[in-house]
Design a protein around this motif. Sequence first.
Motif, PDB file in Angstrom:
ATOM      1  N   THR A 190       0.722  -1.109   0.149  1.00 48.26           N
ATOM      2  CA  THR A 190       0.047   0.018  -0.072  1.00 48.26           C
ATOM      3  C   THR A 190       0.830   1.170  -0.045  1.00 48.26           C
ATOM      4  O   THR A 190       1.974   1.333   0.646  1.00 48.26           O
ATOM      5  CB  THR A 190      -0.859   0.168   1.275  1.00 48.26           C
ATOM      6  OG1 THR A 190      -0.205  -0.005   2.292  1.00 48.26           O
ATOM      7  CG2 THR A 190      -1.895  -1.061   1.007  1.00 48.26           C
ATOM      8  N   ALA A 191       0.523   2.138  -0.541  1.00 46.08           N
ATOM      9  CA  ALA A 191       1.034   3.510  -0.770  1.00 46.08           C
ATOM     10  C   ALA A 191       1.627   4.155   0.589  1.00 46.08           C
ATOM     11  O   ALA A 191       2.632   4.676   0.870  1.00 46.08           O
ATOM     12  CB  ALA A 191       0.341   4.705  -1.577  1.00 46.08           C
ATOM     13  N   ALA A 192       0.718   4.169   1.574  1.00 46.10           N
ATOM     14  CA  ALA A 192       0.812   4.872   2.928  1.00 46.10           C
ATOM     15  C   ALA A 192       0.356   3.669   4.007  1.00 46.10           C
ATOM     16  O   ALA A 192      -0.595   3.831   4.354  1.00 46.10           O
ATOM     17  CB  ALA A 192       0.076   5.993   3.089  1.00 46.10           C
ATOM     18  N   PRO A 193       1.294   2.659   4.020  1.00 46.58           N
ATOM     19  CA  PRO A 193       0.961   1.533   5.002  1.00 46.58           C
ATOM     20  C   PRO A 193       0.737   2.000   6.690  1.00 46.58           C
ATOM     21  O   PRO A 193       1.219   2.919   6.822  1.00 46.58           O
ATOM     22  CB  PRO A 193       2.055   0.509   4.893  1.00 46.58           C
ATOM     23  CG  PRO A 193       3.119   1.419   4.663  1.00 46.58           C
ATOM     24  CD  PRO A 193       2.647   2.589   3.689  1.00 46.58           C
ATOM     25  N   PRO A 194       0.195   1.191   7.664  1.00 47.80           N
ATOM     26  CA  PRO A 194       0.017   1.527   8.662  1.00 47.80           C
ATOM     27  C   PRO A 194       1.282   1.087   9.321  1.00 47.80           C
ATOM     28  O   PRO A 194       2.054   0.336   8.972  1.00 47.80           O
ATOM     29  CB  PRO A 194      -1.324   0.717   9.323  1.00 47.80           C
ATOM     30  CG  PRO A 194      -1.283  -0.468   8.330  1.00 47.80           C
ATOM     31  CD  PRO A 194      -0.570  -0.031   6.935  1.00 47.80           C
ATOM     32  N   ALA A 195       1.309   1.429  10.802  1.00 50.85           N
ATOM     33  CA  ALA A 195       2.499   0.980  11.658  1.00 50.85           C
ATOM     34  C   ALA A 195       1.427   0.211  12.682  1.00 50.85           C
ATOM     35  O   ALA A 195       0.997   0.775  13.719  1.00 50.85           O
ATOM     36  CB  ALA A 195       2.955   2.337  12.514  1.00 50.85           C
ATOM     37  N   ALA A 196       1.531  -1.237  12.438  1.00 54.14           N
ATOM     38  CA  ALA A 196       0.815  -2.020  13.345  1.00 54.14           C
ATOM     39  C   ALA A 196       1.661  -3.004  13.989  1.00 54.14           C
ATOM     40  O   ALA A 196       1.309  -4.259  14.116  1.00 54.14           O
ATOM     41  CB  ALA A 196      -0.067  -2.553  12.320  1.00 54.14           C
ATOM     42  N   HIS A 197       3.073  -2.717  14.411  1.00 53.97           N
ATOM     43  CA  HIS A 197       3.753  -3.814  15.089  1.00 53.97           C
ATOM     44  C   HIS A 197       3.364  -3.795  16.453  1.00 53.97           C
ATOM     45  O   HIS A 197       3.150  -2.824  17.232  1.00 53.97           O
ATOM     46  CB  HIS A 197       5.303  -3.244  14.985  1.00 53.97           C
ATOM     47  CG  HIS A 197       5.679  -3.704  13.601  1.00 53.97           C
ATOM     48  ND1 HIS A 197       6.011  -4.862  13.140  1.00 53.97           N
ATOM     49  CD2 HIS A 197       5.946  -2.642  12.576  1.00 53.97           C
ATOM     50  CE1 HIS A 197       6.640  -4.600  11.877  1.00 53.97           C
ATOM     51  NE2 HIS A 197       6.468  -3.405  11.397  1.00 53.97           N
ATOM     52  N   ALA A 198       3.055  -4.852  16.883  1.00 55.93           N
ATOM     53  CA  ALA A 198       2.274  -5.011  18.477  1.00 55.93           C
ATOM     54  C   ALA A 198       3.642  -5.688  19.337  1.00 55.93           C
ATOM     55  O   ALA A 198       4.033  -6.865  18.796  1.00 55.93           O
ATOM     56  CB  ALA A 198       1.172  -5.907  18.445  1.00 55.93           C
ATOM     57  N   PRO A 199       4.001  -4.844  20.434  1.00 54.86           N
ATOM     58  CA  PRO A 199       3.677  -3.766  20.777  1.00 54.86           C
ATOM     59  C   PRO A 199       4.175  -2.552  20.154  1.00 54.86           C
ATOM     60  O   PRO A 199       3.288  -1.306  19.946  1.00 54.86           O
ATOM     61  CB  PRO A 199       3.749  -3.749  22.197  1.00 54.86           C
ATOM     62  CG  PRO A 199       4.279  -5.226  22.772  1.00 54.86           C
ATOM     63  CD  PRO A 199       4.619  -5.760  21.570  1.00 54.86           C
ATOM     64  N   PRO A 200       5.383  -2.379  19.778  1.00 51.79           N
ATOM     65  CA  PRO A 200       6.643  -3.326  19.886  1.00 51.79           C
ATOM     66  C   PRO A 200       7.099  -3.044  21.185  1.00 51.79           C
ATOM     67  O   PRO A 200       7.016  -2.051  22.041  1.00 51.79           O
ATOM     68  CB  PRO A 200       7.436  -2.875  18.820  1.00 51.79           C
ATOM     69  CG  PRO A 200       7.401  -1.539  18.682  1.00 51.79           C
ATOM     70  CD  PRO A 200       5.916  -1.286  19.151  1.00 51.79           C
ATOM     71  N   LEU A 201       8.259  -4.157  21.487  1.00 48.72           N
ATOM     72  CA  LEU A 201       9.177  -3.893  22.527  1.00 48.72           C
ATOM     73  C   LEU A 201      10.475  -3.068  22.010  1.00 48.72           C
ATOM     74  O   LEU A 201      10.937  -3.568  21.009  1.00 48.72           O
ATOM     75  CB  LEU A 201       9.549  -5.333  22.927  1.00 48.72           C
ATOM     76  CG  LEU A 201       8.639  -6.379  23.712  1.00 48.72           C
ATOM     77  CD1 LEU A 201       8.939  -7.493  23.958  1.00 48.72           C
ATOM     78  CD2 LEU A 201       7.866  -5.756  24.764  1.00 48.72           C
ATOM     79  N   ILE A 202      10.801  -2.148  22.935  1.00 51.39           N
ATOM     80  CA  ILE A 202      11.763  -1.246  22.644  1.00 51.39           C
ATOM     81  C   ILE A 202      12.949  -1.425  23.485  1.00 51.39           C
ATOM     82  O   ILE A 202      12.720  -1.432  24.609  1.00 51.39           O
ATOM     83  CB  ILE A 202      11.437   0.108  22.389  1.00 51.39           C
ATOM     84  CG1 ILE A 202      10.222   0.565  21.681  1.00 51.39           C
ATOM     85  CG2 ILE A 202      12.732   1.074  22.087  1.00 51.39           C
ATOM     86  CD1 ILE A 202      10.633  -0.035  19.995  1.00 51.39           C
TER      87      ILE A 202
END
Length: 677
Positions: free
Chosen positions: A349-361
């Motif tokens: 997709t041209a503008a994808p979502p940020a859908a990484h869960a949770p993430p851990l940082i």
Amino acid sequence: MSNDELAVDATELNPVAALGAWLGGSVIQVALSPNFAQDGIALAATLAGLFRSADRGQSWQLAMTGLSEPTLTTVIFAGAPDAAPDSSESAPPTAFASTEGGRLYRSTDMGQTWKECAGWAGLGVMTDLAAAPNFDAQPYLFAATIHGAFRSLDGGESWESCTFGLLDDEVLCMVCAPDFADNELVWCGTGGGGFYRSRNAAKAWREAGLGLPDSAVQALAVSPHFATDRTLYAGMEDGGLYQSPDGGENWTVVGRATEPLPGAINCLALTDNPHATANADTPPALRILAGTNWGIFWSDDGGDTWEAAAGGDFIALDLAPHATGVVIAGALSDGLFVSTDGGKSWAPTAAPPAAHAPPLITAPNTTRLFALDHDGVPAQSWDGGATWSELPGEFSQGHVTDAAVFSIAAGDQSADSLTVYLAGEDFLLRGTTPRTQSAIEWDELTLPAPAGDAAPFVVAAPDFSQSPSLLWGHYSGDMYLSADAGETWSLIARPWVTETTLSINMSPGFAADRRMVAVTGHQNDAGNFQLSLWQTHNAGEMWAELAALETETPAMLTALTHHDREESIFLATRNRLIRLFTPGGGDDLEVQQTMFETGQRITALAVSPDFANDGTLFAGIDGCVHYSQDSGVTWAGLARIPHDIAVVSLLPAAPGQPLTLVTLGGEVWRCPWPATA
């Protein structure tokens, strides 16, 4: 210790600046509007929220208004595709979405806002959801769960169990016949390899599936021309696509034995073959799309031969087709893809979502960030979160690790380099990387025996440059400490042998105070979780239990301070913040508690690097950042995140410098440090 609830004024908060985002993440299910040709609206369910597109899947925005849980498992539009509204005043089609917490929500404005369907509460987590094609006239819903099937005959207001005839309660997929209004046909597939058919709207089931193998049925697809061709397809976990020409009674494998469809089949879609001819007596031939663990494949000859889709080498978890030739795919860890030629070729997709869960940082500093998501995908940013890339998978021996990664840690090793660790089921990788470059050189560390059980963790000391200490172990097993960055290991004590280790933190001054704090727990007879807090001052040789409490979820945030005169431990669970401290460096432990408003949830916790002098503490609560400058006694609002996305990591820099925030899904923000009181 006061139990009065604290209301924090969040009306006038500092603005936050968007720095970047780790784009992608797993999309579990995609739904297209019944009027997709006209409105171009699509919805996507992820474990980091519900996303909505109004431009045929090219750009996506969070649509969480009214959704109290971000962990979505299903999303559908109710109604037959291409059911053009009778007039411009017709009500929009209804959408439904369910969560990992076992809640169901309804939207009547095309997914912009949501309201909970209270009748589903307590019935479980949905694995699939189907609606009667003529939903406006016949508001029937059918839900699949691992504990059986359920149905609603009033649009989701009330539900009843419908397991009569099911020999396997682990229902994975469910679909209604296109001509359901005439025959009330519903089918479902189960984890034990069962296929079942109902002729009375799921009131009772009968086992069918003659010819199907003993394998989990992961995907079902019914021909859009079912009324005339009676055709269904089933995709199996162990590989193989099967076809039924008689409404699900008998099945045969699809495709030549010399060219089997490879890999487990996760999802299926059927569209009309645009190149086939049809007449009044013969419906158009179908194009079959199959999402497998080896990518997307398509067939225009009933499955006799298959071709790999161009750009379709991702693992699709769901396929949502439309008669216009548009197909939208939800991918494992890679976000969303769109095809405009019926599934033969794909592009992100041209503008994808940020859908990484949770993430851990994990962040040795606020310039270099390392992340790990729910699916075990590790990534890095070397510019403070503006740009991201997956970690390179090769290490020095030339191997590529394709095993699951469970934990990530990083340390500030020297003036020139950083060290990052990846813990897998039976390996621990150490990567050395220049501070300002993305290249990483890997080597595999020798682990203490036995390395056996899954779900390991790895924790690096915050003051890694002064003492390259590393903790490695299993959440349900032994723990080991290394004082030389993973070269050698020593077994450390673990007095909670009957409990699970939920988290473990090292003191900011571990090199000097040898202090660690662990949270352990188990589920009690009431269904809640009994948590215990432990502390050691000698790097794990001896532990003391400091506190015990009961919570609804097996999680508790912890933050430690390093202070010559006073040690503090901050604990957070739901809306409760607890401080345990020893005033004046004495032995007496005191407790201070703050209760934020009921319904709020503390999702991140961090202390100032100069806490001994400024007493500053930060908490992420319901899409806002709050702060305290008196060790947690009083609080004020600091920043609000757009769309009220939950903050999952708070990364304080030096006092006075901007604060870095990471939100659920992987977006990175920056807000000003609070002014001194």
